[in-house]
Scaffold this motif. Sequence first.
Motif, PDB file in Angstrom:
ATOM      1  N   ASN A 163       6.820   6.625  -6.255  1.00 51.06           N
ATOM      2  CA  ASN A 163       5.770   7.510  -5.768  1.00 51.06           C
ATOM      3  C   ASN A 163       4.809   6.765  -4.840  1.00 51.06           C
ATOM      4  O   ASN A 163       4.266   7.343  -3.900  1.00 51.06           O
ATOM      5  CB  ASN A 163       5.021   8.094  -6.968  1.00 51.06           C
ATOM      6  CG  ASN A 163       4.327   9.379  -6.665  1.00 51.06           C
ATOM      7  OD1 ASN A 163       4.608  10.027  -5.676  1.00 51.06           O
ATOM      8  ND2 ASN A 163       3.407   9.747  -7.528  1.00 51.06           N
ATOM      9  N   SER A 164       4.611   5.464  -5.103  1.00 49.44           N
ATOM     10  CA  SER A 164       3.658   4.675  -4.313  1.00 49.44           C
ATOM     11  C   SER A 164       4.156   4.376  -2.901  1.00 49.44           C
ATOM     12  O   SER A 164       3.378   3.944  -2.059  1.00 49.44           O
ATOM     13  CB  SER A 164       3.340   3.365  -5.034  1.00 49.44           C
ATOM     14  OG  SER A 164       4.477   2.514  -5.051  1.00 49.44           O
ATOM     15  N   THR A 165       5.437   4.615  -2.617  1.00 55.91           N
ATOM     16  CA  THR A 165       5.953   4.358  -1.269  1.00 55.91           C
ATOM     17  C   THR A 165       5.395   5.357  -0.263  1.00 55.91           C
ATOM     18  O   THR A 165       5.286   5.048   0.916  1.00 55.91           O
ATOM     19  CB  THR A 165       7.496   4.427  -1.226  1.00 55.91           C
ATOM     20  OG1 THR A 165       7.911   5.756  -1.544  1.00 55.91           O
ATOM     21  CG2 THR A 165       8.123   3.410  -2.164  1.00 55.91           C
ATOM     22  N   GLY A 166       5.081   6.562  -0.725  1.00 57.59           N
ATOM     23  CA  GLY A 166       4.555   7.591   0.162  1.00 57.59           C
ATOM     24  C   GLY A 166       5.615   8.284   0.991  1.00 57.59           C
ATOM     25  O   GLY A 166       5.303   9.063   1.884  1.00 57.59           O
ATOM     26  N   ILE A 167       6.886   8.033   0.710  1.00 53.30           N
ATOM     27  CA  ILE A 167       7.970   8.616   1.499  1.00 53.30           C
ATOM     28  C   ILE A 167       8.264  10.033   1.012  1.00 53.30           C
ATOM     29  O   ILE A 167       8.434  10.262  -0.178  1.00 53.30           O
ATOM     30  CB  ILE A 167       9.257   7.775   1.372  1.00 53.30           C
ATOM     31  CG1 ILE A 167       9.016   6.328   1.791  1.00 53.30           C
ATOM     32  CG2 ILE A 167      10.381   8.393   2.212  1.00 53.30           C
ATOM     33  CD1 ILE A 167      10.167   5.399   1.470  1.00 53.30           C
ATOM     34  N   VAL A 168       8.324  10.958   1.948  1.00 53.92           N
ATOM     35  CA  VAL A 168       8.756  12.322   1.651  1.00 53.92           C
ATOM     36  C   VAL A 168      10.069  12.515   2.400  1.00 53.92           C
ATOM     37  O   VAL A 168      10.135  12.297   3.606  1.00 53.92           O
ATOM     38  CB  VAL A 168       7.717  13.366   2.098  1.00 53.92           C
ATOM     39  CG1 VAL A 168       8.209  14.778   1.792  1.00 53.92           C
ATOM     40  CG2 VAL A 168       6.378  13.111   1.440  1.00 53.92           C
ATOM     41  N   MET A 169      11.109  12.898   1.676  1.00 56.33           N
ATOM     42  CA  MET A 169      12.439  13.059   2.265  1.00 56.33           C
ATOM     43  C   MET A 169      12.836  14.529   2.297  1.00 56.33           C
ATOM     44  O   MET A 169      12.364  15.329   1.491  1.00 56.33           O
ATOM     45  CB  MET A 169      13.484  12.306   1.436  1.00 56.33           C
ATOM     46  CG  MET A 169      13.332  10.811   1.431  1.00 56.33           C
ATOM     47  SD  MET A 169      13.935  10.163   2.972  1.00 56.33           S
ATOM     48  CE  MET A 169      14.161   8.454   2.557  1.00 56.33           C
ATOM     49  N   ALA A 184       5.255   2.411   2.488  1.00 56.38           N
ATOM     50  CA  ALA A 184       6.204   2.564   3.594  1.00 56.38           C
ATOM     51  C   ALA A 184       5.514   2.754   4.945  1.00 56.38           C
ATOM     52  O   ALA A 184       6.171   2.795   5.982  1.00 56.38           O
ATOM     53  CB  ALA A 184       7.137   3.738   3.331  1.00 56.38           C
ATOM     54  N   LYS A 185       4.179   2.858   4.926  1.00 57.14           N
ATOM     55  CA  LYS A 185       3.429   3.066   6.160  1.00 57.14           C
ATOM     56  C   LYS A 185       3.725   1.925   7.129  1.00 57.14           C
ATOM     57  O   LYS A 185       3.769   0.758   6.738  1.00 57.14           O
ATOM     58  CB  LYS A 185       1.935   3.131   5.852  1.00 57.14           C
ATOM     59  CG  LYS A 185       1.090   3.478   7.043  1.00 57.14           C
ATOM     60  CD  LYS A 185      -0.374   3.582   6.668  1.00 57.14           C
ATOM     61  CE  LYS A 185      -1.195   3.889   7.892  1.00 57.14           C
ATOM     62  NZ  LYS A 185      -2.615   3.853   7.604  1.00 57.14           N
ATOM     63  N   ASN A 186       3.960   2.261   8.377  1.00 62.19           N
ATOM     64  CA  ASN A 186       4.278   1.331   9.460  1.00 62.19           C
ATOM     65  C   ASN A 186       5.661   0.682   9.315  1.00 62.19           C
ATOM     66  O   ASN A 186       5.994  -0.217  10.068  1.00 62.19           O
ATOM     67  CB  ASN A 186       3.211   0.232   9.601  1.00 62.19           C
ATOM     68  CG  ASN A 186       1.853   0.796   9.919  1.00 62.19           C
ATOM     69  OD1 ASN A 186       1.742   1.794  10.632  1.00 62.19           O
ATOM     70  ND2 ASN A 186       0.812   0.190   9.383  1.00 62.19           N
TER      71      ASN A 186
END
Length: 159
Positions: A68-74, A93-95
């Motif tokens: 959840n902390s990666t911030g990735i929405v697929m 995952a930002k940047n």
Amino acid sequence: MAASALNASSVFLGSRVATPSTRRASRSKRASKVAVRAKQCEESDLMAKYPEGGPVFRVSIDCTMGTNSTGIVMKEGDEGRPEVSAIRPGGTAKNKLKIGDVCLGVTYTELVADPNNKTLNWGTPQVGWFDTEGEKYQVSIAAMETNSTTLDMIMFRPE
């Protein structure tokens, strides 16, 4: 971004987006347990199939605080592969990823029985690689969500 604003097929790693129909279904019947075992690939085979360079790159994303902390929405891409549809602010995952990046391969972690390990009752964690080609979108997402320290992915960035 509110859950209602997301595409119903989008998945925020670490949590599922509930739609009104899935909420009703979960109340009316119990979900059956389904065991899914990832089709393991050797890292060298995957790197040979998808060599780095040009639009193909490898990325490691910290997920020690959970996927959840990666911030990735697929979301499900054209070929059924996971595609980045959003990256939440403050995610690890930002940047590193951009909207539209497609996941070609991903690491997964499974617990394997190890009779020599007396301290880990659930098994010894073993990391493997999973090729998303020809696999169901949900299975690829499930493989991603098993990672507990680092999420390694081979990505394709359309130009």
